[in-house]
Design a protein around this motif. Structure first.
Motif, mmCIF file in Angstrom:
data_model
loop_
_atom_site.group_PDB
_atom_site.id
_atom_site.type_symbol
_atom_site.label_atom_id
_atom_site.label_comp_id
_atom_site.label_asym_id
_atom_site.label_seq_id
_atom_site.Cartn_x
_atom_site.Cartn_y
_atom_site.Cartn_z
ATOM 1 N N ARG A 188 -11.659 3.146 -0.155
ATOM 2 C CA ARG A 188 -10.730 2.204 -0.772
ATOM 3 C C ARG A 188 -9.395 2.307 -0.047
ATOM 4 N NH1 ARG A 188 -11.178 3.194 -7.196
ATOM 5 N NH2 ARG A 188 -10.470 5.229 -6.535
ATOM 6 N N PRO A 189 -8.786 1.178 0.256
ATOM 7 C CA PRO A 189 -7.493 1.213 0.952
ATOM 8 C C PRO A 189 -6.357 1.650 0.014
ATOM 9 C CG PRO A 189 -8.062 -1.037 0.388
ATOM 10 C CD PRO A 189 -9.246 -0.181 0.000
ATOM 11 N N ALA A 190 -5.225 1.979 0.609
ATOM 12 C CA ALA A 190 -4.033 2.294 -0.192
ATOM 13 C C ALA A 190 -3.676 1.042 -0.995
ATOM 14 C CB ALA A 190 -2.890 2.703 0.717
ATOM 15 N N ARG A 191 -3.157 1.249 -2.211
ATOM 16 C CA ARG A 191 -2.864 0.105 -3.061
ATOM 17 C C ARG A 191 -1.801 0.461 -4.088
ATOM 18 N NH1 ARG A 191 -7.071 2.996 -4.129
ATOM 19 N NH2 ARG A 191 -7.756 3.440 -6.234
ATOM 20 N N MET A 192 -1.235 -0.573 -4.679
ATOM 21 C CA MET A 192 -0.260 -0.383 -5.746
ATOM 22 C C MET A 192 -1.015 -0.293 -7.070
ATOM 23 S SD MET A 192 2.699 -0.175 -4.398
ATOM 24 C CE MET A 192 3.736 -0.257 -5.842
ATOM 25 N N VAL A 193 -0.670 0.706 -7.876
ATOM 26 C CA VAL A 193 -1.275 0.872 -9.190
ATOM 27 C C VAL A 193 -0.173 1.000 -10.233
ATOM 28 C CG1 VAL A 193 -3.408 1.908 -8.337
ATOM 29 C CG2 VAL A 193 -1.492 3.365 -8.924
ATOM 30 N N ARG A 194 -0.547 0.818 -11.497
ATOM 31 C CA ARG A 194 0.438 0.890 -12.575
ATOM 32 C C ARG A 194 -0.011 1.927 -13.595
ATOM 33 N NH1 ARG A 194 3.052 -3.977 -14.265
ATOM 34 N NH2 ARG A 194 1.136 -4.997 -13.634
ATOM 35 N N ASN A 195 0.930 2.769 -14.030
ATOM 36 C CA ASN A 195 0.684 3.704 -15.114
ATOM 37 C C ASN A 195 0.718 2.889 -16.401
ATOM 38 O OD1 ASN A 195 0.989 5.501 -17.244
ATOM 39 N ND2 ASN A 195 2.136 6.980 -16.018
ATOM 40 N N PRO A 196 -0.399 2.789 -17.126
ATOM 41 C CA PRO A 196 -0.419 1.936 -18.318
ATOM 42 C C PRO A 196 0.490 2.440 -19.441
ATOM 43 C CG PRO A 196 -2.489 3.116 -18.086
ATOM 44 C CD PRO A 196 -1.686 3.394 -16.856
ATOM 45 N N ALA A 197 0.784 3.724 -19.461
ATOM 46 C CA ALA A 197 1.630 4.266 -20.524
ATOM 47 C C ALA A 197 3.098 3.906 -20.308
ATOM 48 C CB ALA A 197 1.468 5.780 -20.610
ATOM 49 N N THR A 198 3.549 3.947 -19.056
ATOM 50 C CA THR A 198 4.972 3.729 -18.780
ATOM 51 C C THR A 198 5.253 2.399 -18.095
ATOM 52 O OG1 THR A 198 4.867 4.776 -16.614
ATOM 53 C CG2 THR A 198 5.312 6.209 -18.510
ATOM 54 N N GLY A 199 4.218 1.777 -17.512
ATOM 55 C CA GLY A 199 4.425 0.538 -16.779
ATOM 56 C C GLY A 199 4.933 0.772 -15.364
ATOM 57 N N GLU A 200 5.151 2.031 -14.994
ATOM 58 C CA GLU A 200 5.656 2.371 -13.664
ATOM 59 C C GLU A 200 4.600 2.050 -12.605
ATOM 60 O OE1 GLU A 200 6.828 6.367 -11.100
ATOM 61 O OE2 GLU A 200 6.081 6.559 -13.142
ATOM 62 N N GLN A 201 5.053 1.404 -11.523
ATOM 63 C CA GLN A 201 4.157 1.117 -10.409
ATOM 64 C C GLN A 201 4.402 2.125 -9.297
ATOM 65 O OE1 GLN A 201 4.624 -2.963 -9.164
ATOM 66 N NE2 GLN A 201 3.032 -3.621 -10.589
ATOM 67 N N PHE A 202 3.323 2.508 -8.615
ATOM 68 C CA PHE A 202 3.461 3.421 -7.487
ATOM 69 C C PHE A 202 2.328 3.205 -6.505
ATOM 70 C CE2 PHE A 202 1.163 5.554 -10.851
ATOM 71 C CZ PHE A 202 0.117 6.194 -10.202
ATOM 72 N N GLN A 203 2.540 3.678 -5.288
ATOM 73 C CA GLN A 203 1.565 3.542 -4.211
ATOM 74 C C GLN A 203 0.504 4.639 -4.331
ATOM 75 O OE1 GLN A 203 1.629 1.182 -1.781
ATOM 76 N NE2 GLN A 203 -0.038 1.967 -0.543
ATOM 77 N N LYS A 204 -0.750 4.241 -4.404
ATOM 78 C CA LYS A 204 -1.849 5.211 -4.422
ATOM 79 C C LYS A 204 -2.434 5.258 -3.022
ATOM 80 C CE LYS A 204 -5.858 6.463 -7.043
ATOM 81 N NZ LYS A 204 -6.524 7.371 -7.058
ATOM 82 N N GLU A 205 -2.643 6.467 -2.526
ATOM 83 C CA GLU A 205 -3.166 6.634 -1.173
ATOM 84 C C GLU A 205 -4.610 6.155 -1.083
ATOM 85 O OE1 GLU A 205 -2.710 10.609 0.234
ATOM 86 O OE2 GLU A 205 -0.615 10.713 -0.370
#
Length: 96
Positions: free
Chosen positions: A59-76
């Protein structure tokens, strides 16, 4: 929905199917599991006729969201094991 077979139940059924003891059935099951694990971890694939195909997908690197906080971050980029179920197994599940 019925409970899934435990390893003990699967070994007992395998021993009965092969007309052997549980020690040999356990060794056979462990050997098959080890072969599948080794092949898939090495980037290969294993097809069990009538059951399905186990393979590794990158799976390529992608943007994901923490459902509890709504924070987005880059997943390797990572790898995930996939299973494609064989048509014969799908069809047998719908015949019952």
């Amino acid at each position: 929905m019925a409970k899934p077979l435990t390893k003990t139940q699967l070994v007992a059924a395998l021993a009965e199917e092969l007309d052997t003891d549980k020690k040999n059935a356990t060794a056979a099951l462990d050997a098959v599991c080890n072969i599948i694990t080794r092949e898939v971890a090495g980037g290969g694939a294993v097809t069990l006729p009538g059951v399905g195909k186990f393979y590794l997908k990158e799976r390529p690197a992608r943007m994901v969201r923490n459902p509890a906080t709504g924070e987005q971050f880059q997943k390797e980029a990572d790898k995930v094991v996939k299973v494609t179920i064989a048509k014969a197994l799908k069809d047998s599940a719908n015949d019952e």
